[in-house]
Design an enzyme around this catalytic site. Structure first.
Site, PDB file in Angstrom:
ATOM      1  N   ASN A 134       0.790  -1.232   0.000  1.00 56.05           N
ATOM      2  CA  ASN A 134       0.000   0.000   0.000  1.00 56.05           C
ATOM      3  C   ASN A 134       0.821   1.280   0.000  1.00 56.05           C
ATOM      4  OD1 ASN A 134       0.770  -0.402   2.673  1.00 56.05           O
ATOM      5  ND2 ASN A 134      -1.075   0.533   3.496  1.00 56.05           N
ATOM      6  N   GLU A 232       5.789  -3.877  11.931  1.00 51.89           N
ATOM      7  CA  GLU A 232       4.880  -2.729  11.771  1.00 51.89           C
ATOM      8  C   GLU A 232       3.592  -3.297  11.206  1.00 51.89           C
ATOM      9  OE1 GLU A 232       5.415   0.403  12.562  1.00 51.89           O
ATOM     10  OE2 GLU A 232       7.553   0.245  13.042  1.00 51.89           O
ATOM     11  N   CYS A 266      -2.540   1.852   6.716  1.00 56.10           N
ATOM     12  CA  CYS A 266      -2.540   1.266   8.060  1.00 56.10           C
ATOM     13  C   CYS A 266      -3.133   2.253   9.046  1.00 56.10           C
ATOM     14  CB  CYS A 266      -1.134   0.870   8.471  1.00 56.10           C
ATOM     15  SG  CYS A 266       0.053   2.195   8.281  1.00 56.10           S
ATOM     16  N   GLU A 446       9.669   3.199  12.948  1.00 58.36           N
ATOM     17  CA  GLU A 446      10.352   3.512  11.697  1.00 58.36           C
ATOM     18  C   GLU A 446      10.450   5.030  11.584  1.00 58.36           C
ATOM     19  OE1 GLU A 446       8.572   1.147   8.438  1.00 58.36           O
ATOM     20  OE2 GLU A 446      10.129  -0.260   9.063  1.00 58.36           O
TER      21      GLU A 446
END
Ligand code: NAD
Length: 483
Positions: A134, A232, A266, A446
């Site tokens: 994505n 993640e 997300c 991240e």
């Protein structure tokens, strides 16, 4: 070797590319090549590695339009959002390159004389990366740039839905001067990814994707040896709208947060938690705006909402909406797959608003990863925060209010990795850490200055230049002398 095709989700007859379906032996070869190249790369000074990363950013910036078109075609993102995905990689290159000349550790005064103490970071070796589709340029950049800066080699297994984007990103890195063998791409489905996660030549695994896949990767990776593992994973992101909120702002935020990227971020807003005093007006306005969104070919300028990634996604989303209705929710708008003229076979789902959702409903607890906004009415602010925190995910949340005290209570009380005030749950910026709590991740972040931590190990250094044996704790506080 067998191959698979990556297709345009808006028009599956449009084949973006054909790629080899790699297996475990290909992963072995890729890890060996990356490991061999890594040794020379790690010997280059960090600022020299940073220069190459900065150059990669410039190559991507030069080709931004072509990258944007490719992201739109392969991942189905509307053009403006595809451009944002690419810009994130350009920004990340600049940011990470700057880190090449920043502090990587701390110096601490020694308790003894003539002694120096400091920490530094060293590469882990080869990092195995498994990525979703994505953010097909941004996510590889979030991982590959910091890993390279830290002095590592990389083997990446991109999503089977976005292999062309990853290949183009790595080609830009090589054009900019990244040694050809240093970043290896393996293609395919679960098999090469699973082989990468357990490979003995891989010292760190960095996974971004769904919770169920992340769990499998984590168990396998740790069963075959302790290694750095960063996860993640998914989200179930909530927007709280208080009665004192600026409703114009809340409508804009909810529509972009829920339906941007067709709800497939997300951080997409999938729960709207709202005070009953404003629920009616807010929902009515969100429904009206959702119905005005232009659904269509994402490569056409002016289209607001593109497809979801596959036909099976539309079936899954329709199934979750049907289950919500069975549990008592009402479809205020949308709720079904649609066809779009000129996009034969495209996987389109109408922006959907569900009202009457309760915190215990599946639709309020599970990630949908599609354009569905569940509206939950709650009487008080404490209850709103409780509902935000009642799910197993902890990625992102937003609160809309004009009351500074309420805003700060939300910042404090919400258990997610990212909190927004008067802005939707999407829109992270790369100099700040990105990631979530609870089942969304395993504590790593991240991006930001902490991004490098996923891909390096701390080394603590003591240098004693006193010329004699000095003993910490013992010389300074000898037993019997009033320690
Ligand atoms: P996914 O979990 O289906 O796939 C992710 C990657 O894992 C793909 O490359 C896939 O091929 C690979 N994979 C599949 N089976 C595997 C196995 N058994 N072992 C190892 N790897 C395997 O996710 P997706 O559909 O590509 O992406 C959507 C998910 O990613 C959503 O849940 C979304 O929330 C999450 N996501 C999280 C973040 C974040 O930073 N937290 C960012 C983007 C997406």
């Amino acid at each position: 070797m067998t191959t698979f095709r990556s297709v345009n989700p808006a028009r599956p007859d449009d084949v973006v590319g054909e790629y080899p379906t790699h297996g475990a032996a290909d992963v072995d070869a890729a890890v060996a090549r990356a490991a061999a190249a890594q040794r020379a790369w790690a010997r280059r000074p960090a600022p020299a590695r940073a220069d190459v990363i900065a150059a990669a950013g410039r190559v991507i910036a030069r080709d931004k339009e072509a990258f944007t078109a490719l992201v739109s075609r392969e991942a189905g993102k509307v053009l403006v959002e595809a451009g944002g995905d690419v810009q994130e990689a350009i920004d990340m290159a600049d940011f990470v390159a700057g880190q090449g000349r920043a502090a990587w550790g701390a110096t601490v005064p020694s308790e003894l004389g003539d002694k120096l103490c400091w920490t530094t970071r060293q590469p882990v070796g080869v990092v195995g990366m498994i990525t979703p589709w994505n953010f097909p340029i941004a996510i590889p950049s979030w991982k590959i740039f910091p890993a390279l800066l830290a002095g590592n080699g990389v083997v990446i297994k991109p999503s089977e839905h976005a292999p062309a984007c990853c290949a183009a990103f790595v080609a830009a890195c090589v054009e900019a001067g990244v040694p050809a063998d240093l970043v290896q791409v393996v293609h395919g489905f679960a098999e090469p990814a699973a082989a990468l996660a357990v490979h003995p030549g891989v010292q760190a695994v960095s996974f971004t994707g769904s919770v169920p896949t992340g769990r499998k990767v984590a168990v396998a990776a740790m069963e075959t040896g302790p290694r750095l593992l960063s996860l993640e994973l998914g989200g179930k992101n909530a927007m709280v709208v208080r009665a004192d909120a600026d409703l114009d702002l809340a409508v804009d935020g909810a529509v972009f947060g829920a339906f941007g990227t067709s709800g497939q971020r997300c951080t997409s807003t999938s729960r709207l938690i709202v005070h009953p005093d404003v629920a009616g007006e807010l929902v009515e306005r969100i429904v009206k705006r959702s119905e005005q969104l232009r659904l269509g070919d994402p490569q056409e300028p002016g289209v607001d909402v593109g497809p979801v990634i596959t036909g099976s996604s539309t079936d899954r989303i329709a199934g979750m909406v049907a289950a919500a209705v069975d549990e008592g929710a009402t479809v205020a708008t949308g709720g079904r797959p649609v066809t779009v003229d000129g996009c034969d076979g495209g996987a389109f789902f109408t922006p959907t608003v569900l009202t009457g959702v309760r915190p215990e409903h599946r639709i309020a607890r599970e990630e949908v990863f599609g354009p569905v906004l569940a509206v939950l009415e709650v009487a008080g602010f404490d209850e709103a925060l409780e509902v935000v925190n009642s799910v197993e995910y902890g990625l992102s949340a937003a609160v809309y209010t004009r009351d500074i005290n309420a805003a700060l209570r939300a910042v404090d009380g919400i258990d997610t990795g990212i909190v927004y005030v008067n802005a939707p749950t999407i829109g992270a910026e790369i100099p700040l850490p990105f990631g979530g709590t609870k089942h969304t991740g395993n504590g790593f972040r991240e991006a930001g200055t902490r991004g490098i931590e996923q891909f390096s190990q701390v080394k603590t250094v003591y240098v004693d230049y006193s010329g004699r044996l000095q003993k910490a704790q013992i010389d300074t506080h000898p037993v019997g002398e009033g320690s």
